[in-house]
Write a protein that holds these residues in place. Sequence first.
Motif, PDB file in Angstrom:
ATOM      1  N   LEU A  10       0.673 -13.009  11.989  1.00 49.38           N
ATOM      2  CA  LEU A  10       2.015 -12.440  12.081  1.00 49.38           C
ATOM      3  C   LEU A  10       2.188 -11.500  10.889  1.00 49.38           C
ATOM      4  N   VAL A  11       2.418 -10.221  11.148  1.00 52.01           N
ATOM      5  CA  VAL A  11       2.532  -9.203  10.093  1.00 52.01           C
ATOM      6  C   VAL A  11       3.965  -8.672  10.071  1.00 52.01           C
ATOM      7  N   VAL A  12       4.560  -8.702   8.887  1.00 52.40           N
ATOM      8  CA  VAL A  12       5.920  -8.180   8.691  1.00 52.40           C
ATOM      9  C   VAL A  12       5.845  -7.085   7.631  1.00 52.40           C
ATOM     10  N   GLU A  13       6.334  -5.899   7.969  1.00 51.64           N
ATOM     11  CA  GLU A  13       6.300  -4.742   7.060  1.00 51.64           C
ATOM     12  C   GLU A  13       7.720  -4.309   6.692  1.00 51.64           C
ATOM     13  N   GLU A  14       7.831  -3.823   5.476  1.00 56.08           N
ATOM     14  CA  GLU A  14       9.093  -3.203   5.047  1.00 56.08           C
ATOM     15  C   GLU A  14       8.772  -1.987   4.198  1.00 56.08           C
ATOM     16  N   HIS A  15       9.349  -0.847   4.562  1.00 54.15           N
ATOM     17  CA  HIS A  15       9.139   0.385   3.799  1.00 54.15           C
ATOM     18  C   HIS A  15      10.104   0.419   2.625  1.00 54.15           C
ATOM     19  N   GLN A  16       9.564   0.723   1.472  1.00 57.12           N
ATOM     20  CA  GLN A  16      10.392   0.766   0.266  1.00 57.12           C
ATOM     21  C   GLN A  16      11.497   1.808   0.376  1.00 57.12           C
ATOM     22  N   ALA A  17      11.181   2.945   1.003  1.00 57.49           N
ATOM     23  CA  ALA A  17      12.167   4.034   1.085  1.00 57.49           C
ATOM     24  C   ALA A  17      13.443   3.583   1.775  1.00 57.49           C
ATOM     25  N   ALA A  18      13.289   2.800   2.854  1.00 62.79           N
ATOM     26  CA  ALA A  18      14.475   2.336   3.580  1.00 62.79           C
ATOM     27  C   ALA A  18      15.330   1.431   2.706  1.00 62.79           C
ATOM     28  N   PHE A  28       0.851  -1.185   0.000  1.00 64.94           N
ATOM     29  CA  PHE A  28       0.000   0.000   0.000  1.00 64.94           C
ATOM     30  C   PHE A  28       0.884   1.231   0.000  1.00 64.94           C
ATOM     31  N   GLU A  29       0.276   2.361  -0.355  1.00 66.81           N
ATOM     32  CA  GLU A  29       1.012   3.622  -0.382  1.00 66.81           C
ATOM     33  C   GLU A  29       0.415   4.581   0.632  1.00 66.81           C
ATOM     34  N   SER A  30       1.301   5.270   1.326  1.00 65.51           N
ATOM     35  CA  SER A  30       0.881   6.262   2.311  1.00 65.51           C
ATOM     36  C   SER A  30       1.953   7.344   2.393  1.00 65.51           C
ATOM     37  N   GLY A  31       1.534   8.589   2.265  1.00 65.67           N
ATOM     38  CA  GLY A  31       2.489   9.689   2.331  1.00 65.67           C
ATOM     39  C   GLY A  31       3.499   9.676   1.207  1.00 65.67           C
ATOM     40  N   GLY A  32       3.106   9.127   0.043  1.00 68.29           N
ATOM     41  CA  GLY A  32       4.016   9.085  -1.094  1.00 68.29           C
ATOM     42  C   GLY A  32       5.034   7.966  -1.045  1.00 68.29           C
ATOM     43  N   HIS A  33       4.962   7.100  -0.036  1.00 69.69           N
ATOM     44  CA  HIS A  33       5.905   5.992   0.099  1.00 69.69           C
ATOM     45  C   HIS A  33       5.152   4.665   0.063  1.00 69.69           C
ATOM     46  N   LYS A  34       5.782   3.677  -0.545  1.00 70.48           N
ATOM     47  CA  LYS A  34       5.171   2.359  -0.652  1.00 70.48           C
ATOM     48  C   LYS A  34       5.677   1.465   0.479  1.00 70.48           C
ATOM     49  N   THR A  35       4.757   0.702   1.049  1.00 67.56           N
ATOM     50  CA  THR A  35       5.089  -0.235   2.111  1.00 67.56           C
ATOM     51  C   THR A  35       4.648  -1.634   1.686  1.00 67.56           C
TER      52      THR A  35
END
Length: 489
Positions: free
Chosen positions: A277-285, A256-263
Amino acid sequence: MLKRHQPLANIRVKTLWLFCGVLFVVFFLMSWSSYRVAQRSISQQIEHNSLPLTSDNVYSQIQRDLVQPTFVATLMAHDTFVRDWAMQATPSATPMQRYLAEIDQRFDTIIAFFVRDADRRLYLPDAAEHIIDATSHRYDWYEKVKALPENKPYLVTVGMDPERQGQMDIFIDHKVYDYQHRFIGVTGVGLSVEQVHQLLARYEQRYQRRIYFVDRQGKVVLSGQRFEGEDSLQAMPGMATIAAQLLSAPSGSYHFESGGHKTYVNARLVPEFDWYLVVEEHQAASLQAVFKTFLINVAIAGLITLMVLGISLATQGRYQRKLAAQASVDPLTLALNRRSGQELHRLMLDECNQQSQPLSVLVLDVDHFKQVNDQYGHEAGDTVLKDMVQEIKQHVRESDAICRWGGEEFLVLLNGCDLTQALSLAERIRTGMSAHRFTFKGQAFYITLSGGVAQNGPKEPLEEVVKRADAALYLAKENGRNQIQTGAA
């Protein structure tokens, strides 16, 4: 003369700047294209490979670190000692307390417990009496476990630690049946929530991703140190768009996208807890290193472009000056050539007219120059012409100009000189040359000069004033040479 070539020089400089600009744009577009390709590749790698793999690794370690208590609770529920003890009419508390203490010690749990349904008494490793009060919300969990369907023998809950006030624990509450499959109580173990928080924090530190658990309704039940924000998926910015899809499947990869960044998100159901169990990674990082490389490439491209521009400007400047010198200077005497003299005359005449100053033209010719060449050779003649220019330079100013007009004839443009001043200067030059001793291959000889002087009219072209100066020169030749004559006005 310089002004005439200035537009061409400007065009060359502008063309060079344009070329370097195009070169930089090409470098930039290539770097940007590589960055975009890397960006797409990393995005696909995150969504389809690295993030699911991380989720699998975390899940495997969750199975090892958190699911073990579920097996312990299941083992306790089927333990013949527990069932035989609970089926007694009035069992002693000591054996059960000793059993529970042994479970805590052996499996490193925070608390082991058993509730005997016959007297609704809660047994813990300590010696205190605990009665399940049906009217207290504190023991609602017991009623929930008791009401579980046949196919769901246990429940995972988060609640207050009965022995440590103010501490939260994760409880695995397992139903216990007798040998005729009649409900006789609930047993299980507890884990410290803080211990689980540290466990998740360790996973987050290792994998550099945000990890947390949600229940079937999307409420966050456990999280690590990286978790900040809302306490449910539906309330998280961007996550709300995929929450329903995530909670309706046993596992999956989403973004999903939020604040111009994709997660990117990977979720899977842990059936032992009935939590996701939820694992997230921000594309920007993930793209920081790639973007940094892009900026370095752009900086290198800019540096290369500046180097090319600097080298080209320096090379072009030297080459242009060399060409200008070759085009404007007589290679033998280093005096201006005829074309340069014509261009310079126009500039000097305009300047003198603007300043109301006179301009005079002096034409000088070597007497009997052919005899010098015939007697001493052409090299001697070349020496005479070069020395003649040097002699003239000793008498003229920086604002004046010396031009080789043709053969042994020279034209001197005298800026700010009227006819009288020009005649006086011409006489000094003639006298100096007459006294100059030439030596060539051990032979000494002298030469003389004849000249004609004319003052330039305000708008008189060079051809006309030269004609008048040439007429004066011919008059000097006819009158015996070695003299200066003035041209008619």
